[in-house]
Design a protein around this motif. Structure first.
Motif, PDB file in Angstrom:
ATOM      1  N   SER A  23      51.396  45.392  46.856  1.00  0.00           N
ATOM      2  CA  SER A  23      51.592  44.156  47.611  1.00  0.00           C
ATOM      3  C   SER A  23      50.753  43.044  46.997  1.00  0.00           C
ATOM      4  CB  SER A  23      51.172  44.363  49.070  1.00  0.00           C
ATOM      5  OG  SER A  23      49.765  44.574  49.143  1.00  0.00           O
ATOM      6  N   SER A  24      51.153  41.804  47.260  1.00  0.00           N
ATOM      7  CA  SER A  24      50.388  40.665  46.751  1.00  0.00           C
ATOM      8  C   SER A  24      48.953  40.699  47.286  1.00  0.00           C
ATOM      9  CB  SER A  24      51.060  39.352  47.147  1.00  0.00           C
ATOM     10  OG  SER A  24      52.329  39.238  46.538  1.00  0.00           O
ATOM     11  N   LYS A  25      48.796  41.123  48.525  1.00  0.00           N
ATOM     12  CA  LYS A  25      47.464  41.200  49.129  1.00  0.00           C
ATOM     13  C   LYS A  25      46.581  42.178  48.355  1.00  0.00           C
ATOM     14  CE  LYS A  25      45.114  42.315  53.482  1.00  0.00           C
ATOM     15  NZ  LYS A  25      44.282  43.409  52.920  1.00  0.00           N
ATOM     16  N   ARG A  26      47.144  43.340  48.034  1.00  0.00           N
ATOM     17  CA  ARG A  26      46.357  44.345  47.319  1.00  0.00           C
ATOM     18  C   ARG A  26      46.017  43.872  45.918  1.00  0.00           C
ATOM     19  NH1 ARG A  26      42.478  47.864  47.754  1.00  0.00           N
ATOM     20  NH2 ARG A  26      42.901  49.984  46.997  1.00  0.00           N
ATOM     21  N   LEU A  30      41.885  42.385  43.504  1.00  0.00           N
ATOM     22  CA  LEU A  30      41.281  42.588  42.183  1.00  0.00           C
ATOM     23  C   LEU A  30      40.264  41.501  41.849  1.00  0.00           C
ATOM     24  CD1 LEU A  30      44.248  43.730  39.916  1.00  0.00           C
ATOM     25  CD2 LEU A  30      42.103  44.961  40.256  1.00  0.00           C
ATOM     26  N   ALA A  31      40.480  40.307  42.407  1.00  0.00           N
ATOM     27  CA  ALA A  31      39.600  39.185  42.086  1.00  0.00           C
ATOM     28  C   ALA A  31      38.300  39.210  42.879  1.00  0.00           C
ATOM     29  CB  ALA A  31      40.331  37.865  42.355  1.00  0.00           C
ATOM     30  N   VAL A  32      38.264  40.005  43.964  1.00  0.00           N
ATOM     31  CA  VAL A  32      37.121  39.889  44.869  1.00  0.00           C
ATOM     32  C   VAL A  32      36.382  41.189  45.152  1.00  0.00           C
ATOM     33  CG1 VAL A  32      38.078  37.851  45.992  1.00  0.00           C
ATOM     34  CG2 VAL A  32      38.652  40.111  46.886  1.00  0.00           C
ATOM     35  N   VAL A  33      37.031  42.344  44.933  1.00  0.00           N
ATOM     36  CA  VAL A  33      36.358  43.606  45.256  1.00  0.00           C
ATOM     37  C   VAL A  33      35.238  43.881  44.259  1.00  0.00           C
ATOM     38  CG1 VAL A  33      38.418  44.601  46.296  1.00  0.00           C
ATOM     39  CG2 VAL A  33      37.957  44.981  43.868  1.00  0.00           C
ATOM     40  N   ILE A  41      42.212  50.345  42.432  1.00  0.00           N
ATOM     41  CA  ILE A  41      43.420  49.530  42.546  1.00  0.00           C
ATOM     42  C   ILE A  41      44.301  49.699  41.317  1.00  0.00           C
ATOM     43  CG2 ILE A  41      44.324  47.183  42.800  1.00  0.00           C
ATOM     44  CD1 ILE A  41      41.781  46.449  44.284  1.00  0.00           C
ATOM     45  N   LEU A  42      43.700  49.731  40.146  1.00  0.00           N
ATOM     46  CA  LEU A  42      44.475  49.896  38.914  1.00  0.00           C
ATOM     47  C   LEU A  42      45.181  51.248  38.897  1.00  0.00           C
ATOM     48  CD1 LEU A  42      41.991  48.387  36.302  1.00  0.00           C
ATOM     49  CD2 LEU A  42      44.116  47.363  37.133  1.00  0.00           C
ATOM     50  N   GLN A  43      44.544  52.269  39.415  1.00  0.00           N
ATOM     51  CA  GLN A  43      45.181  53.586  39.480  1.00  0.00           C
ATOM     52  C   GLN A  43      46.357  53.581  40.449  1.00  0.00           C
ATOM     53  OE1 GLN A  43      41.759  56.004  40.409  1.00  0.00           O
ATOM     54  NE2 GLN A  43      41.419  56.571  38.259  1.00  0.00           N
ATOM     55  N   LYS A 317      49.325  39.286  37.172  1.00  0.00           N
ATOM     56  CA  LYS A 317      48.260  39.209  38.173  1.00  0.00           C
ATOM     57  C   LYS A 317      47.047  40.019  37.721  1.00  0.00           C
ATOM     58  CE  LYS A 317      48.650  37.725  41.939  1.00  0.00           C
ATOM     59  NZ  LYS A 317      48.254  36.423  42.503  1.00  0.00           N
ATOM     60  N   VAL A 318      47.300  41.205  37.166  1.00  0.00           N
ATOM     61  CA  VAL A 318      46.196  42.024  36.661  1.00  0.00           C
ATOM     62  C   VAL A 318      45.473  41.293  35.537  1.00  0.00           C
ATOM     63  CG1 VAL A 318      45.630  44.146  35.403  1.00  0.00           C
ATOM     64  CG2 VAL A 318      47.198  44.236  37.342  1.00  0.00           C
ATOM     65  N   HIS A 319      46.239  40.688  34.647  1.00  0.00           N
ATOM     66  CA  HIS A 319      45.648  39.970  33.530  1.00  0.00           C
ATOM     67  C   HIS A 319      44.765  38.829  34.020  1.00  0.00           C
ATOM     68  CE1 HIS A 319      45.594  37.110  30.103  1.00  0.00           C
ATOM     69  NE2 HIS A 319      45.501  38.215  29.394  1.00  0.00           N
ATOM     70  N   GLU A 320      45.254  38.057  35.004  1.00  0.00           N
ATOM     71  CA  GLU A 320      44.475  36.941  35.539  1.00  0.00           C
ATOM     72  C   GLU A 320      43.146  37.427  36.111  1.00  0.00           C
ATOM     73  OE1 GLU A 320      46.993  35.284  38.465  1.00  0.00           O
ATOM     74  OE2 GLU A 320      48.408  34.414  37.045  1.00  0.00           O
ATOM     75  N   ALA A 321      43.232  38.461  36.948  1.00  0.00           N
ATOM     76  CA  ALA A 321      42.030  38.935  37.624  1.00  0.00           C
ATOM     77  C   ALA A 321      41.032  39.566  36.658  1.00  0.00           C
ATOM     78  CB  ALA A 321      42.419  39.936  38.713  1.00  0.00           C
ATOM     79  N   ARG A 322      41.523  40.390  35.737  1.00  0.00           N
ATOM     80  CA  ARG A 322      40.628  41.059  34.796  1.00  0.00           C
ATOM     81  C   ARG A 322      40.044  40.073  33.798  1.00  0.00           C
ATOM     82  NH1 ARG A 322      37.880  43.883  35.221  1.00  0.00           N
ATOM     83  NH2 ARG A 322      37.948  45.398  33.538  1.00  0.00           N
TER      84      ARG A 322
END
Length: 350
Positions: A23-26, A30-33, A41-43, A317-322
């Motif tokens: 989900s978008s929420k999950r 990535l940006a805050v946990v 989350i990646l798994q 989204k993963v790329h942005e957060a990481r």
């Protein structure tokens, strides 16, 4: 063979892989946990390699995220044949076009081949561009000429003609993008009825998204004349046909374009205050179409494309957060970046 027999394996593979679409929420978490929870989350998202091997530079991150996506395509293309295989093969060409653009930009800038080689995406076994040959080219025109006899020959010919006439890197790259999507729609037309029908809405929603965003940027950001902008657009979409686009592209204000949109589309977009807002709203329409294909259809190529479209958005989204973590950006900066448009399968830009 029946559609069920042809796509039984793919239906199963897509269903299994779609379990990793979060989900978008999950994804936003990535940006805050705390760093220790990122792996979890990646798994969940089935980014196993990225979860186990944390990139330390933006370049390594880019390669890891694209590698994950290309591996998905490599698995899903194996059982395909004929027109369906040609369509999915063309779908992945966008990543090679990124490499092609980087080759051309480096030639125009006069940068050394070693620096260019380090900037290229590793496509692995799916690579079709003759990169080593392109690295030896002396200028942008020669890069494009060296694609004769390859799968990229036609788009390179169009791009070379435009570049030789206008000597504009912007026009060259815009033509490559336009030719890519034209090629995708040509391959769509060659599909069987069983594949075309469920894929139709998703592709035409995508065409609407590309049309409207490109039109607004070409006319009101880059200041292209109406005929120039119109020629860079692609085949008709779901809500925006050629006649409508010809009318819209001649308008002198972005606000006039928005007011002249088909009522159903205008209502969905609301009152956007920027092109970024338009792109986000159009992207959501395309996402909904992809989700509907995954949820309500089975045993067809459309499910493969819908999954890949949604997976690519998730990869972004993963790329942005990481990337924010790697560059030690403040949390608020990462959140701001996440509000920018996550183009589903937008321009093939680098």
């Amino acid at each position: 063979m029946t559609a069920i027999a042809d796509y039984a394996y793919l239906h199963c593979r897509v269903s299994m892989r779609a379990e990793g679409l979060l989900s978008s929420k999950r994804m936003g978490e990535l940006a805050v946990v705390p760093s220790g929870q990122i792996t979890e989350i990646l798994q969940e998202a089935k980014f196993q390699d990225l979860a186990e091997n944390h990139p330390t530079t933006p370049r390594e991150l880019e390669q890891a995220v694209i590698k994950d996506y290309l591996e998905d395509i490599e698995v899903l293309i194996r059982p395909l044949k004929g027109a369906a295989r040609a369509f999915l093969n063309h779908w992945k060409y966008r990543y090679e076009i990124i490499n092609l653009k980087r080759c051309i930009r480096h030639q125009v800038a006069g940068l050394p081949p070693a620096e260019l080689r380090d900037s290229l995406i590793d496509i692995g076994s799916m690579e079709e561009l003759p990169l080593e040959d392109l690295l030896r080219a002396e200028n942008a025109e020669e890069v494009l000429r060296r694609l004769e006899g390859t799968a990229y020959a036609e788009m390179a010919r169009h791009a070379r003609e435009v570049y030789e006439e206008r000597h504009s890197l912007f026009d060259l790259e815009a033509v490559l993008d336009s030719q890519y999507y034209r090629g995708l729609f040509d391959r769509y037309k060659a599909l069987s009825e069983n594949d075309r029908k469920p894929l139709s809405r998703l592709l035409r929603e995508l065409a609407d998204q590309i049309h409207l965003v490109w039109l607004l940027r070409y006319r009101f950001v880059f200041g292209l004349a109406p005929p120039h902008a119109f020629l860079l657009l692609i085949p008709s979409g779901r809500m925006l046909n050629q006649a409508q686009l010809l009318e819209l592209v001649q308008m002198e204000k972005a606000a006039d374009v928005m007011q002249a949109l088909p009522p159903a589309l205008a209502e969905d977009l609301g009152n956007p205050t920027s092109i970024v807002a338009v792109e986000k709203s159009m992207d959501k329409r395309t996402q909904r179409a992809a989700h509907q294909v995954l949820r309500y259809t089975q045993f067809n190529l459309a499910r493969v494309i819908a999954y890949l479209a949604l997976r690519e958005r998730q990869n972004l989204k993963v790329h942005e957060a990481r990337k924010g973590r790697i560059l030690s950006l403040y949390e608020e900066s990462i959140r701001i970046e996440e509000t920018l448009p996550e183009t589903l399968i937008g321009g093939a830009g680098a």
